[in-house]
Design an enzyme around this catalytic site. Structure first.
Site, PDB file in Angstrom:
ATOM      1  CE1 TYR A 156      -3.494   2.726   0.610  1.00  0.00           C
ATOM      2  CE2 TYR A 156      -2.092   3.369   2.460  1.00  0.00           C
ATOM      3  CZ  TYR A 156      -3.140   3.639   1.592  1.00  0.00           C
ATOM      4  OH  TYR A 156      -3.822   4.819   1.702  1.00  0.00           O
ATOM      5  CB  VAL A 213      -2.879  13.495   0.795  1.00  0.00           C
ATOM      6  CG1 VAL A 213      -4.227  13.247   1.432  1.00  0.00           C
ATOM      7  CG2 VAL A 213      -1.971  12.283   0.918  1.00  0.00           C
ATOM      8  CE1 TYR A 233     -10.057   9.078  -0.152  1.00  0.00           C
ATOM      9  CE2 TYR A 233      -9.391  11.329  -0.596  1.00  0.00           C
ATOM     10  CZ  TYR A 233      -9.135   9.971  -0.624  1.00  0.00           C
ATOM     11  OH  TYR A 233      -7.972   9.532  -1.128  1.00  0.00           O
TER      12      TYR A 233
HETATM   13  N1  GLN Z   1      -0.878   7.439   1.527  1.00  0.00           N
HETATM   14  C1  GLN Z   1      -1.960   8.242   2.010  1.00  0.00           C
HETATM   15  C2  GLN Z   1      -2.499   7.687   3.297  1.00  0.00           C
HETATM   16  O1  GLN Z   1      -2.581   6.516   3.419  1.00  0.00           O
HETATM   17  C3  GLN Z   1      -3.019   8.292   0.965  1.00  0.00           C
HETATM   18  C4  GLN Z   1      -4.182   9.129   1.357  1.00  0.00           C
HETATM   19  C5  GLN Z   1      -4.713   9.981   0.247  1.00  0.00           C
HETATM   20  O2  GLN Z   1      -4.052  10.286  -0.739  1.00  0.00           O
HETATM   21  N2  GLN Z   1      -5.906  10.464   0.462  1.00  0.00           N
HETATM   22  O3  GLN Z   1      -2.839   8.381   4.201  1.00  0.00           O
END
Ligand code: GLN
Length: 309
Positions: free
Chosen positions: A191, A261, A243
């Site tokens: 991940y 993010v 989201y």
């Molecule tokens: N790697 C980030 C996390 O797990 C991914 C979250 C995102 O991009 N919203 O928090």
């Protein structure tokens, strides 16, 4: 014919006084270092044209945008049975929320929140060592983007491994509910590396072309998924890709899109092209603030919203 280069130039000029707005993701130390004063945008059309403006050639951390590629891979491996492990409904909660996962007994609402993506990483990991699963994803992304230079930023992956306490909690929860088959560290290894994929807007726009063109990259002829599957992935991006900001993004932009993010957004205009935008400053729900504004401007000027022009 709409002059897409002129539209991109206009958007860039209009937004340039605002570049730097929003707040970079600081919960991942390596991302906290990113200069927020950057903005890039690229459009890859199904006809093979590529338009870009600003910092569109600079690679950035695509973070959760990778969840689209991992979902595509996982569906290729296990097909519709994937949906016993993860749902298809918008979560209405933050990307890293834990509460809902407990209430729903370890089945994440959708593949694009963190818990859902972690379950998907577990699916892609089956039969592999973590390193092989990461290699498979990298090969896949290079294939869909038709670009062998795409890499994973190990520093970002390490930074998240060291500080990803919430993701560790989500993964442990799912493992406790029997929704992860592999050791938590292995699943998170996959991940965190997928999130650390480093791509420019130009590369990302090209990578999204299969979703704009009924499952095949129209330039290379590479077949990726069936038209039906491409349509369904787009549906999930539209309803869940931002989201608890997904409704707002649909309202303002009207295109399937996935944010990360790192400040990137990949959006799809079915039958027309794929768009990527990057501006590291995020809004309150963790989506690129100016990225969404830029896409809203693009949709307004082109009439590309899937809901009509
Ligand atoms: N790697 C980030 C996390 O797990 C991914 C979250 C995102 O991009 N919203 O928090």
């Amino acid at each position: 014919m709409t002059d897409l280069q002129a539209i991109l130039d206009d958007i860039h000029a209009e937004l340039s006084p605002r570049i730097g707005e929003g707040k970079v993701a600081d919960y991942i130390p390596e991302l906290a270092k990113i200069d927020p004063n950057q903005f890039g945008m690229a459009i890859a059309t199904v006809n093979g044209d590529l338009y870009s403006v600003g910092d569109a050639a600079i690679p950035f951390s695509i973070q959760s945008i990778s969840k689209v590629f991992m979902l595509t891979l996982a569906l290729g491996k296990v097909g519709e049975s994937l949906w016993t492990r993860v749902g298809r409904e918008p979560s209405g909660t933050a990307f890293n929320s834990i509460v809902q996962l407990e209430r729903e007994e370890g089945i994440p609402r959708n593949p694009f929140i963190n818990a859902g993506a972690i379950a998907i990483s577990d699916v892609v990991l089956a039969g592999h060592a973590p390193r092989e699963a990461i290699g498979e994803l990298l090969r896949f992304v290079r294939y869909v983007a038709d670009d062998e230079t795409i890499t994973i930023d190990d520093k970002v992956a390490r930074s998240e491994t060291q500080t990803g306490y919430r993701n560790l909690a989500l993964a442990n929860f799912m493992r406790a509910y029997g929704n992860l088959d592999h050791p938590v560290e292995h699943v998170l290894g996959v991940y965190f590396h997928q999130c650390a994929l480093s791509m420019s807007c130009q590369q990302l726009a090209k990578a999204g072309l299969y979703l704009a063109a009924r499952g095949s990259n129209p330039i290379t002829g590479h077949s990726v998924v069936s038209p039906k599957r491409a349509r369904r992935i787009n549906a999930l991006m539209l309803t869940c890709g931002h989201y608890d900001g997904s409704g707002d993004f649909a309202y303002h932009v009207g295109l399937p899109g996935k944010s990360g993010v790192g400040g990137g957004i990949m959006a799809v205009a079915p039958g027309i092209g794929s768009i990527a935008v990057w501006s590291p400053g995020l809004n309150k729900v963790g989506n690129s603030q100016l990225g969404a504004v830029a896409l809203e401007m693009l949709a307004a000027r082109t009439g590309w919203s899937v809901f009509g022009d």
